[in-house]
Structures are given as C-alpha cells and as structure tokens.
Motif scaffolding. Sequence first.
Motif, mmCIF file in Angstrom:
data_model
loop_
_atom_site.group_PDB
_atom_site.id
_atom_site.type_symbol
_atom_site.label_atom_id
_atom_site.label_comp_id
_atom_site.label_asym_id
_atom_site.label_seq_id
_atom_site.Cartn_x
_atom_site.Cartn_y
_atom_site.Cartn_z
ATOM 1 N N ARG A 285 66.021 9.858 -8.877
ATOM 2 C CA ARG A 285 65.886 9.865 -10.323
ATOM 3 C C ARG A 285 65.687 11.282 -10.864
ATOM 4 N NH1 ARG A 285 62.738 4.997 -12.285
ATOM 5 N NH2 ARG A 285 61.145 5.851 -10.909
ATOM 6 N N SER A 310 68.602 6.839 -4.046
ATOM 7 C CA SER A 310 67.373 6.049 -4.037
ATOM 8 C C SER A 310 67.621 4.789 -4.855
ATOM 9 C CB SER A 310 66.226 6.836 -4.652
ATOM 10 O OG SER A 310 66.389 6.912 -6.052
ATOM 11 N N ARG A 311 66.711 3.856 -4.718
ATOM 12 C CA ARG A 311 66.867 2.606 -5.450
ATOM 13 C C ARG A 311 66.777 2.830 -6.958
ATOM 14 N NH1 ARG A 311 63.515 -2.958 -4.599
ATOM 15 N NH2 ARG A 311 63.658 -3.703 -6.736
ATOM 16 N N GLN A 324 72.843 2.842 -1.645
ATOM 17 C CA GLN A 324 71.368 2.843 -1.600
ATOM 18 C C GLN A 324 70.828 2.933 -0.173
ATOM 19 O OE1 GLN A 324 69.194 -0.116 -3.940
ATOM 20 N NE2 GLN A 324 67.651 -0.156 -2.324
ATOM 21 N N VAL A 325 69.906 3.852 -0.004
ATOM 22 C CA VAL A 325 69.243 4.049 1.284
ATOM 23 C C VAL A 325 67.820 3.534 1.153
ATOM 24 C CG1 VAL A 325 68.358 5.808 2.859
ATOM 25 C CG2 VAL A 325 70.652 6.050 1.876
ATOM 26 N N GLN A 327 64.552 0.491 2.334
ATOM 27 C CA GLN A 327 64.177 -0.849 2.789
ATOM 28 C C GLN A 327 65.124 -1.932 2.280
ATOM 29 O OE1 GLN A 327 60.803 -3.202 1.071
ATOM 30 N NE2 GLN A 327 59.798 -2.458 2.888
ATOM 31 N N THR A 328 65.491 -1.876 1.017
ATOM 32 C CA THR A 328 66.418 -2.892 0.502
ATOM 33 C C THR A 328 67.842 -2.356 0.411
ATOM 34 O OG1 THR A 328 65.500 -2.357 -1.678
ATOM 35 C CG2 THR A 328 64.802 -4.398 -0.704
ATOM 36 N N SER A 343 61.432 11.165 -4.678
ATOM 37 C CA SER A 343 59.993 11.352 -4.474
ATOM 38 C C SER A 343 59.574 11.090 -3.025
ATOM 39 C CB SER A 343 59.200 10.452 -5.424
ATOM 40 O OG SER A 343 59.531 9.094 -5.191
ATOM 41 N N GLN A 347 59.333 2.946 0.754
ATOM 42 C CA GLN A 347 60.523 2.095 0.897
ATOM 43 C C GLN A 347 61.786 2.932 1.072
ATOM 44 O OE1 GLN A 347 58.421 1.882 -1.671
ATOM 45 N NE2 GLN A 347 57.594 -0.191 -1.759
ATOM 46 N N HIS A 348 61.787 4.127 0.522
ATOM 47 C CA HIS A 348 62.945 4.998 0.735
ATOM 48 C C HIS A 348 62.889 5.590 2.149
ATOM 49 C CE1 HIS A 348 66.414 7.324 -0.534
ATOM 50 N NE2 HIS A 348 65.905 8.333 0.143
ATOM 51 N N ASN A 362 62.746 19.238 -4.520
ATOM 52 C CA ASN A 362 61.962 18.486 -5.499
ATOM 53 C C ASN A 362 61.088 19.462 -6.257
ATOM 54 O OD1 ASN A 362 59.879 16.747 -6.711
ATOM 55 N ND2 ASN A 362 60.742 15.144 -5.396
ATOM 56 N N ASP A 380 63.938 23.187 -9.127
ATOM 57 C CA ASP A 380 64.729 22.275 -9.941
ATOM 58 C C ASP A 380 66.074 22.042 -9.257
ATOM 59 O OD1 ASP A 380 66.263 20.983 -11.830
ATOM 60 O OD2 ASP A 380 65.502 22.177 -13.516
ATOM 61 N N ALA A 381 66.335 20.803 -8.909
ATOM 62 C CA ALA A 381 67.578 20.488 -8.204
ATOM 63 C C ALA A 381 68.797 20.927 -9.010
ATOM 64 C CB ALA A 381 67.655 18.981 -7.915
HETATM 65 C C1 FAD Z 1 60.313 -4.356 -2.311
HETATM 66 C C2 FAD Z 1 60.772 -2.960 -2.649
HETATM 67 C C3 FAD Z 1 61.891 -2.471 -2.010
HETATM 68 C C4 FAD Z 1 62.360 -1.162 -2.294
HETATM 69 N N1 FAD Z 1 63.460 -0.704 -1.631
HETATM 70 C C5 FAD Z 1 63.866 0.584 -1.845
HETATM 71 C C6 FAD Z 1 64.994 1.130 -1.162
HETATM 72 O O1 FAD Z 1 65.676 0.456 -0.374
HETATM 73 N N2 FAD Z 1 65.344 2.405 -1.389
HETATM 74 C C7 FAD Z 1 64.649 3.195 -2.277
HETATM 75 O O2 FAD Z 1 65.023 4.380 -2.433
HETATM 76 N N3 FAD Z 1 63.616 2.705 -2.953
HETATM 77 C C8 FAD Z 1 63.206 1.417 -2.781
HETATM 78 N N4 FAD Z 1 62.161 0.925 -3.504
HETATM 79 C C9 FAD Z 1 61.646 1.731 -4.645
HETATM 80 C C10 FAD Z 1 60.695 2.817 -4.230
HETATM 81 O O3 FAD Z 1 59.382 2.305 -4.205
HETATM 82 C C11 FAD Z 1 60.742 3.958 -5.283
HETATM 83 O O4 FAD Z 1 60.481 3.416 -6.563
HETATM 84 C C12 FAD Z 1 62.077 4.700 -5.345
HETATM 85 O O5 FAD Z 1 62.475 5.099 -4.053
HETATM 86 C C13 FAD Z 1 61.937 5.929 -6.226
HETATM 87 O O6 FAD Z 1 63.166 6.590 -6.370
HETATM 88 P P1 FAD Z 1 63.214 8.129 -6.712
HETATM 89 O O7 FAD Z 1 62.513 8.890 -5.669
HETATM 90 O O8 FAD Z 1 64.631 8.451 -6.979
HETATM 91 O O9 FAD Z 1 62.486 8.202 -8.144
HETATM 92 P P2 FAD Z 1 61.064 8.756 -8.553
HETATM 93 O O10 FAD Z 1 59.981 8.134 -7.777
HETATM 94 O O11 FAD Z 1 61.027 8.654 -10.031
HETATM 95 O O12 FAD Z 1 61.101 10.255 -8.092
HETATM 96 C C14 FAD Z 1 61.856 11.278 -8.706
HETATM 97 C C15 FAD Z 1 61.456 12.582 -8.053
HETATM 98 O O13 FAD Z 1 62.285 13.606 -8.553
HETATM 99 C C16 FAD Z 1 61.499 14.773 -8.807
HETATM 100 N N5 FAD Z 1 62.192 15.525 -9.872
HETATM 101 C C17 FAD Z 1 62.256 15.262 -11.207
HETATM 102 N N6 FAD Z 1 63.061 16.154 -11.824
HETATM 103 C C18 FAD Z 1 63.520 16.986 -10.877
HETATM 104 C C19 FAD Z 1 64.400 18.117 -10.904
HETATM 105 N N7 FAD Z 1 64.994 18.540 -12.016
HETATM 106 N N8 FAD Z 1 64.641 18.734 -9.732
HETATM 107 C C20 FAD Z 1 64.051 18.323 -8.588
HETATM 108 N N9 FAD Z 1 63.233 17.266 -8.522
HETATM 109 C C21 FAD Z 1 62.968 16.601 -9.643
HETATM 110 C C22 FAD Z 1 60.147 14.238 -9.199
HETATM 111 O O14 FAD Z 1 59.168 15.209 -8.893
HETATM 112 C C23 FAD Z 1 60.022 12.993 -8.318
HETATM 113 O O15 FAD Z 1 59.392 13.293 -7.087
HETATM 114 C C24 FAD Z 1 61.680 -0.361 -3.233
HETATM 115 C C25 FAD Z 1 60.545 -0.865 -3.881
HETATM 116 C C26 FAD Z 1 60.091 -2.145 -3.603
HETATM 117 C C27 FAD Z 1 58.873 -2.643 -4.311
#
Ligand code: FAD
Lengths: 396, 265
Positions: A285, A310-311, A324-325, A327-328, A343, A347-348, A362, A380-381
């Motif tokens: 995200r 990520s999810r 998607q990479v 757990q799910t 992040s 689960q990721h 990150n 910043d990515a």
């Molecule tokens: C039952 C269950 C199953 C799940 N299965 C999966 C799964 O299979 N795969 C999965 O990925 N997730 C899964 N999840 C979700 C997981 O818990 C997280 O919500 C998800 O992985 C978060 O995705 P993210 O890291 O992209 O987003 P975020 O948690 O929002 O993280 C975004 C990160 O980007 C950083 N960032 C922001 N802006 C910038 C920038 N400009 N440059 C650099 N960094 C920046 C932030 O610091 C933050 O660390 C599952 C959740 C549940 C409850």
Amino acid sequence: MASIRIIPEKCVGCKLCVASCPFGAIKVVNKKAVIMDNCTLCGACVSSCKFFAIDFIKDEMGPSVDLSAYKGVWIFAEQKESIASNVALELLGEGRKLADKLGVELSAVLIGEKPDSAAQVLIAHGADNVYVVDDPTLRDFNDESYTDVFAQLIRTYKPEIVLMGATAYGRSLAPRVASRIGTGLTADCTGLQIDDESKILMQTRPAFGGNLMATIICPNHRPQMSSVRPKVMKPIPADPSRKGNIIRPEINIPAVTSTKVTPVTDNNGKMVNLAEADIIVSCGRGMGDPKNLKLVEELAEVLGAGIGASRAVVDSGWIEYNHQVGQTGKTVGPKVYFACGISGAVQHLAGMSSSDTIIAINKDPDAPIFKIATFGIVGDALEVLPALIKEFRERL
Amino acid sequence: MNIIVCVKQVPATTEVKMNKETNTIIREGIESVINPFDTYAVEEGLRIKDRAEGKVTVVSMGIPAVADMLKQTVALGVDDCVLLSDRAFAGADTLATAYALSMGIRKIGEYDLIICGKQATDGDTAQVGPSLAEKLGIPHATYVRKITGIGDGRIQCQRLTDDGYDDIELTLPALITVVKEINEPRLPSLKGMMRAKKAEVAVWTADDVGADKAQCGLQGSPTQVIQTFVPVHDVQSEMFEGTPEEQARKLTDRLLSMHFMKAGE
Ligand SMILES: Cc1cc2nc3c(=O)[nH]c(=O)nc-3n(C[C@H](O)[C@H](O)[C@H](O)COP(=O)(O)OP(=O)(O)OC[C@H]3O[C@@H](n4cnc5c(N)ncnc54)[C@H](O)[C@@H]3O)c2cc1C
Ligand SMILES: Nc1ncnc2c1ncn2[C@@H]1O[C@H](COP(=O)(O)O)[C@@H](O)[C@H]1O
C-alpha cells in the motif's frame, strides 16, 4: 483379515466398479457385480461405487503392505508442451541423492501427449528410468485421468518413495493419488532425508505459515509420498551422455472422465508464475496509488522478475489476486524478494519469509519488514525505485 | 441444488505452542476462528443457493466446541450444521480426515456440490479437498477463483494455475476448493443472528456415520509427526543510508557482488 463383498440389494449392475478395478477382478453377472478370486483387496473399487454397494473391511494398522516389495525412488515430471518443468529437474536432483543413499534406481513419470522429447532431458538430469505414458487425452493436466494413470503405475511397479512438485497441479494430483492408494502424503516439503537406521524418509515441512517446522514420517505404508516446494531443491547439471531406460508401460487410460480442461495462459505480458520466479518485486500500500505500480513493473522488467503484491493492494483492486503473496495468497521462495512499501504483517511474511535475500524499501524505520530483511533502505519508494531502475539499467 | 461446505476451526493466530510429549498443537487458551479460506467456501455456497433453490449444509470434524463456530454460519444463511466429533477422530492426518468427512457426507445424503477452502491455515496442506473427492469417487477442481456456470448436472469454473487459469467443466456431484478471489463474504443479518441462536448442530460419532475406526484418527493416519521445531530467522540486516541515489547505488553494488545477478547478463 480384510474382506470385501457386494451388497446385492444395493448393486444395480452399472459396471463402474469393473472399470475401476486395476486387476480385472470384477465382472457383472445377471446385473450384479461379482468379485473374483484374483481380487487383491486393494479397495480401489469402493469409491467408484455410487450406490455404496461394496462393503470393504480394511486390515488393522501395522504394516498393511509388504514394505520390502517396494523399491526405488520416483518423481513426477510435470511437463508443458513436452518441456519438463523446472520443478521436475529439482526433484530429480533431490531424488538422485535419496536413491543413491538407498542404493536404488531413480525413475521419472512422464505423462502427456507425445511427451518423449522431455524424456532425454530427464535422463540427462539424473533419471535412470523414465516411464512414458503418451495419449492425446493426456495432453492437458486432468486430475481424474492423471490419477488413474499414476495409481496404476504405482500399483504395478511399487516405488518406495514418490516425490511431486508442490505446484498448482502437483498439489491437486498428489492427494488424490495418495488417497486412492491409501498411503500418507506430506505437503510442501522443504527438506528430505533418509534415516540412517530405518531407511525411511524423513520429510520436513513448514506449517502455520512458516512459524513451525515439522518432521513427518510414513512408516507403515508405501509409497512414502511428498510434495516438494519449488525452488528449494537443486537440480544437478545436465549430462547429455548419461544413459537411461525409456519404459512404455501398458496402462488403461480412461476413455471418458467427468472432468474437461482447457488451459488459458493469462499473464497480460506480466510474469505471474511466482513459484518459479528467481526474483520477485512486490508492492504494498506504501506505493500510494495504482499509477505508481509502473515503477514496480519497470524494475521487474529490468530484472526479469515476477510481480508480487500485499493483500492490501489486491483488496484495493490495484492488481489481480494472482499476484498476492501471503497467508491467503501464494507462498514464494525466490532468490531475491523486493518488498516495496510493504509493512511486513505476519500474514504477508507467511508467504515470503523463506526467500533467500529480502530487500525492504519502506519509509518507516520501525516497519516489521526490516526485522527479516537482508538489506534495508529507509526511504520513499517513489524516489528509491527510479534510482534503482536507473542503476540496474546501466549495469546489468 | 444441495451444497455441502467443509469448514475447519483453526487458531486465530499462526503463532503456535506445542505439546512436547504428544507433538500435537496446544489448542487450549488460543482463540479459534473459522479457517479464512472456508469463509469464502461458505459464501460461495450461499450465492449458489441464492440463485438456484436449495440447501447449504456445513460439516466439520473437530472437538465439541466447534459447534459454536458452526452456529455462526447459520447467521449467514446456512441451513444445517453437522459436526463429526469423537475421540476416535482425534489426531487425524489428511487421509483420515478425508475418510471421516466422506463418511459424514454419505450420511448427510444427496448433494450436488461440495466446497472446501483452498487450504487450512494451521496445517497449510491443501490436501483434504482432493483426498475427500477421491474417497467419494467424484471429480474435483482445486484453487477455483470463479464459477462460470452451474446446472444441468455440470459445473463450469476457472481454476488458478501457476501461469494463468484453466477453464474446467466437471459433472456433478463434484468437489471444488476455493481461493480468496472468488467472492467477498457477507456479514450476518439480524434475522440470521436470531436464527443462529436457536440453531441446532447435529453431532455425530464414528459409529453414527458407520466409520471404520481403524481408518479414523491417529490409528488411521499413515503419516506421523516425529519432531517439531520453531525455525530461527537469524538475519543480520544491512541498512543503506544516504540520498535515494546513493542508497540505490549501494544496494545495486551489493546485489551485483552476489552470484545470482551478474552484470552483462
Ligand atoms: C486472515 C488474514 C489473511 C491475510 N492474508 C494476507 C496475505 O495473504 N498477504 C498479505 O500481504 N496480507 C494478508 N493479510 C493482511 C495483512 O495483515 C496486512 O494488512 C497487509 O499485508 C498489509 O499490506 P501492506 O503492507 O501493503 O499495507 P500497510 O500495512 O498499509 O503498509 C504500507 C507500508 O508502506 C510504507 N510506506 C508508505 N508510504 C511509503 C512510501 N512512499 N515509500 C515507502 N514506504 C512507504 C508504510 O510505512 C507501511 O509500512 C491478511 C490478513 C488477515 C486478517
Ligand atoms: N477437520 C476438518 N473439518 C472440515 N473440513 C476440513 C477439515 N480439515 C480440512 N477441511 C477442509 O479442507 C480444506 C483444506 O484443508 P487442509 O488440507 O487441512 O489444508 C479446508 O479449507 C476445509 O474446507
């Protein structure tokens, strides 16, 4: 003692069981099935009966089969258009070690339509024998007919170990085959070893999203079956001068099955076979906006990498679920995994923590992804990625 | 259209504690939830029921407490709940689980489609679905991301593969396992929650379903866990400082110095 009998009230004489019997030991007389003396009590007919008209009582536990009758290590050589898959070569590399340790032969099972050209490749990579089953109906992977063929081969030749790739197809076929044979199957193994004393296969695999490792054995049933995670085992280099036997067994290929398959390669030019990718560039995200995924695509293109996600990104509709990479999603283990704006939620991590080298980009220095990263960039990515693309473009 | 959905109860977290003596997972004291993939299986069953008339039955093999989890699915629209619970089922591997479920399903009676999750998040095996289909002698498709048609004794669906998908047609009755992409599960309705309170879960033992105990539980499991350990992720992270350009250069230097990426390739 095991016993089998037809329940005449339930039998309708449909002959499904006749077709399912690998030994030709059932016939239909006066619209009722009759089990003949050459029945081996294998039980294969039981599940074929839609009317529950076969009463089968299995032996008590303890070695249900004569273990010493089973010899040799087998691998399932997945192929596409007669080209052996990478995982088949990895299985041969690992199978070779196991076979040498046991002092037995290593064989590959090759099923398809005119798959012969792959046979020589399998031999060059370590197979002593290749069992080739060639039929137009076997062109595309079909769980039903492949199970039929594989189970017949196992019953005829009795291997002690069978390894299959933990690919989409392998993980579908292996449990069906093990269930028909009535033997154990260990999923998604990352380590295999022969126990020095007992000579049985020690199968190690991750569970609970990689938070726990378990070693599993299958002491009283044969074959011992494992599906093996792609990218973990190492192939041995091809030696074109190696000699091996190509065997064409007599197999009953089911004329009709209840499954019809048409494969569609759906990659929009992007590489989605993450299980086979050496490098994966994954986006989270933190990429901020779907239009910024261009950067991820560009880096992936320069590196010849697959694209992960990520999810959060998939759920927002920025990219398809195929990517998607976690757990799910998919479990991957590439040589290099770039986590851009991810992040690092547990689960990721469950889907990628076994990658050899993990690179985290990150802007939050406390993001959990840095705890498992080999290399980290706090930044910043959106600024780091263009710089990285430029570097690699110039230097690769 | 009669649909059976197999659901499993799993620990809410994937952080695990083991019983060192029996090498089994300690389930006490850890909150349990329905396996995430199975929520999509339930939803898909309900969607088929919404379109074509019929009934959705959920079945699970597990400890008596699983009954409460099954009741929650009634709030979503599930019609019947069956729990296979018996000491004889304890310690089952995927083969013994598939056997027990197959016997339970035979007792439930006529069905058109069985839906399982892609895999359970505790064991991560993805084996029970195909193994169960084999025990019932029906065709199966794994990793289904979309049902494109169902009726006239057939189901058409898309199965995810490693490099795309397969269009698959199966004759019914059949079994599919589903991935997350297939749908977005609904929330319970108020009326459903009232219904769930009064819902009854049929609890069946091995004898009730006519199961051969030698094929159930630990006794009927060809595989044995002999050792478990928690892997140590001992990473020495190397951080790169500086402007984005400097960081990118340092990282590229480091990666190119390793063997898997070579300049000029
Ligand atoms: C039952 C269950 C199953 C799940 N299965 C999966 C799964 O299979 N795969 C999965 O990925 N997730 C899964 N999840 C979700 C997981 O818990 C997280 O919500 C998800 O992985 C978060 O995705 P993210 O890291 O992209 O987003 P975020 O948690 O929002 O993280 C975004 C990160 O980007 C950083 N960032 C922001 N802006 C910038 C920038 N400009 N440059 C650099 N960094 C920046 C932030 O610091 C933050 O660390 C599952 C959740 C549940 C409850
Ligand atoms: N004990 C169980 N009771 C009911 N369904 C189960 C059970 N174990 C596994 N399943 C089903 O099989 C699927 C795959 O599980 P697994 O093979 O354990 O990864 C799950 O998503 C469930 O649909």
